[in-house]
Write a protein that holds these residues in place. Structure first.
Motif, PDB file in Angstrom:
ATOM      1  N   ASN A  59      41.694  78.868  65.634  1.00 25.24           N
ATOM      2  CA  ASN A  59      42.270  79.643  64.297  1.00 25.24           C
ATOM      3  C   ASN A  59      41.347  79.574  63.172  1.00 25.24           C
ATOM      4  O   ASN A  59      40.331  79.002  63.240  1.00 25.24           O
ATOM      5  N   LEU A  85      41.035  79.624  72.103  1.00 24.85           N
ATOM      6  CA  LEU A  85      41.189  80.294  70.710  1.00 24.85           C
ATOM      7  C   LEU A  85      41.167  79.373  69.715  1.00 24.85           C
ATOM      8  O   LEU A  85      41.976  78.195  69.709  1.00 24.85           O
ATOM      9  N   TRP A 128      41.513  84.830  65.429  1.00 23.56           N
ATOM     10  CA  TRP A 128      41.278  83.787  66.434  1.00 23.56           C
ATOM     11  C   TRP A 128      39.769  83.877  66.713  1.00 23.56           C
ATOM     12  O   TRP A 128      39.587  84.913  67.562  1.00 23.56           O
TER      13      TRP A 128
END
Length: 538
Positions: free
Chosen positions: A66, A64, A178
């Protein structure tokens, strides 16, 4: 209690946070005008992950990323989480687990086996050994393919950067979005959900066609290339798929796709906001007119099993051309001389499957035929690796030999020349190797190879008389030097042996008889046994 709490949720408030103790959870069913605009812009939808055919929760591994292009990381010390890593390695891999009772609820498990969780004050931890209440999340998928993770019990959104992560945002901003980077081996087969057909390279038409019942041969291999948040589909001959359906040697704007998940399936959105789908009678893969993915735009990525041809001691290819009996009597490699190797996870024995879906099986008097439709003890063969040759032992304890008429039969007590076969992997012309530490990649400042990279290099795999030659940048070859290091600048090829020891993993031996293994981030050719560091996903 949860139902009563949701019933009494207040409207979304985009003002400053209230003091702890007076904070209120927020219900998306009662949004403010501002949050309505934000949600409309992002086209927020909840991803519902269905169970698979065995009624087990669907599991998906990914990283994931950001808004600052940093990966969510689970640290071993104190089970802390941060978003500081610049690349996807073991600490950055998360497994998505679906709740068996409520399919829309998911859990995120770290590489340490602990679960991401939040409390009512938004404090994020990753030390729960099981999926408790605070571990329950909902996925809000955005139009650009990114996810917002919403706490199911507290209805707040998870986000932040570096060490400052929390799950207390009332609305979705950039900090709560994300990007999803799939943590899978990039070579796979592509299945159309609507047509129930596999994609393959159609070289005569210069396109990818979705019209195969089974993914057979090298043409069915596709490589998923991840670059700058976009995915590219690369064919076995090194060309990229454009959104107009054409293949090109260079990657450009029209070859990049945003990967979206819908109902547990994949959709590829192009630079114009349209989705790839199979078109026409041959299922030409290109972007259509749809700006929202329906069933026609959904795909599954399926594991690409190793497919091989075998040559017997008489110099002929093993074939099913003559009927159900297996015989070594052909001069050419076609689909009828190609077999899929399936390694049984428990016994590690091998099954050979034909392009008609039948398995080799032991019959009366040691005969080998392709009459089995299901796995059984008689369809499993123990493989003995002998450098550049192999021997196959059937369930009756006898070795397969080649008779004078070319027929194969399991009637030998020991291995001689008639029991040896040349086994050639045919559906990996582009070789990508990943070990327990990461991918194999050229070292930037030397002729050695790294074995712990988050990105990969594509190597060319050549074959000659049972030996594999691995070719890298500039047409130079791999070899093992006197110090045991694997180098990539050889002018002449060194012959390596491949051993298919586990499901999805191989061991590679150099001419010195030692196994290639990753040690300290470097690829070495000094392994005595095929331990975990010497097994490679391919």
């Amino acid at each position: 209690m949860r139902r009563e709490r949701r019933k009494n949720q207040g409207a979304l408030n985009n003002g400053t946070r209230e003091k702890r103790g007076k904070r209120e959870s927020t219900s998306p069913s009662q949004p403010t005008r501002e949050s309505q605009k934000l949600q409309k812009r992002n086209h927020k939808t909840t991803v519902r992950m269905p169970t698979n055919g065995t009624n087990h929760p669907l599991k998906l591994q990914f990283g994931l990323i950001n808004h600052e292009h940093r990966y969510l990381t689970a640290e071993a010390f104190g089970f802390k989480v941060n978003a500081s890593a610049p690349s996807l390695k073991r600490k950055q891999v998360w497994t998505l687990e679906q709740d068996p009772q409520e399919p829309q609820v998911v859990y995120l498990r770290s590489h340490l086996g602990r679960y991401l969780a939040t409390d009512q004050d938004g404090k994020v931890t990753c030390e729960a050994e099981g999926p408790v209440t605070g571990c329950r999340f909902l996925i809000a998928a955005q139009s650009d393919g990114r996810w917002a993770l919403q706490s199911e019990p507290y209805l707040r959104f998870f986000g932040g950067s570096h060490d400052y992560l929390s799950c207390f945002a009332q609305v979705i901003t950039e900090a709560e979005l994300w990007a999803v980077h799939l943590a899978l081996h990039p070579q796979a087969n592509l299945l159309s959900v609507a047509r129930k057909r596999y994609a393959h390279l159609s070289p005569d038409e210069g396109e990818i066609a979705v019209d195969r019942n089974i993914p057979w041969g090298v043409a069915a291999l596709l490589t998923l290339v991840y670059l700058n948040g976009k995915y590219r589909l690369k064919t076995c001959d090194g060309r990229y798929l454009g959104n107009d359906g054409k293949l090109s040697a260079e990657s450009g704007r029209g070859t990049g796709y945003t990967l979206e998940l819908k109902c547990g399936k994949l959709a590829f959105k192009d630079c114009e906001g349209k989705y790839l789908s199979p078109m026409g009678p041959t299922g030409t893969l290109r972007s259509g007119r749809c700006s929202k993915p329906g069933k026609d735009e959904l795909f599954d990525l399926k594991e690409s099993q190793p497919q091989v041809v075998l040559m017997a001691a008489n110099g002929k290819y093993v074939s099913i051309r003559q009927g159900v009996s297996i015989s070594a009597n052909q001069e050419e490699e076609t689909d009828m001389e190609t077999f899929q190797m399936e390694i049984d996870k428990e016994s590690r024995k091998c099954l050979f499957r034909t392009n008609e879906g039948k398995y080799w099986t032991l019959v009366a008097h040691g005969g080998i035929q392709t009459t089995a439709t299901e796995r059984s003890a008689n369809s499993m063969f123990a493989v003995e690796w002998m450098g550049h040759r192999v021997a196959l032992r059937a369930s009756n304890g006898k070795y397969i030999c080649t008779k004078k008429n070319g027929q194969l039969a399991a009637i030998s007590d020991s291995v001689g020349e008639d029991e040896k076969l040349v086994l050639k992997l045919i559906n990996r012309p582009m070789l990508i190797l990943r070990g327990e530490g990461g991918f194999i990649c050229h070292h930037k400042n030397s002729n050695t190879l790294d074995a712990n990279r988050s990105v990969y290099d594509i190597f060319t795999l050549l074959f000659r008389d049972g030996a594999y030659h691995i070719q890298g940048a500039g047409g130079r070859f791999w070899y093992v030097n006197s110090g045991g290091l694997v180098c990539s600048d050889g002018e002449t090829p060194e012959g390596f042996s491949f051993e298919f020891l586990e499901h999805k993993r191989i061991a590679i031996r150099g001419q010195n008889g030692k196994y290639l293994r990753g040690q300290g981030g470097v690829l070495k050719g000094d392994g005595v046994t095929p331990e975990r560091s010497a097994l490679w996903e391919y």
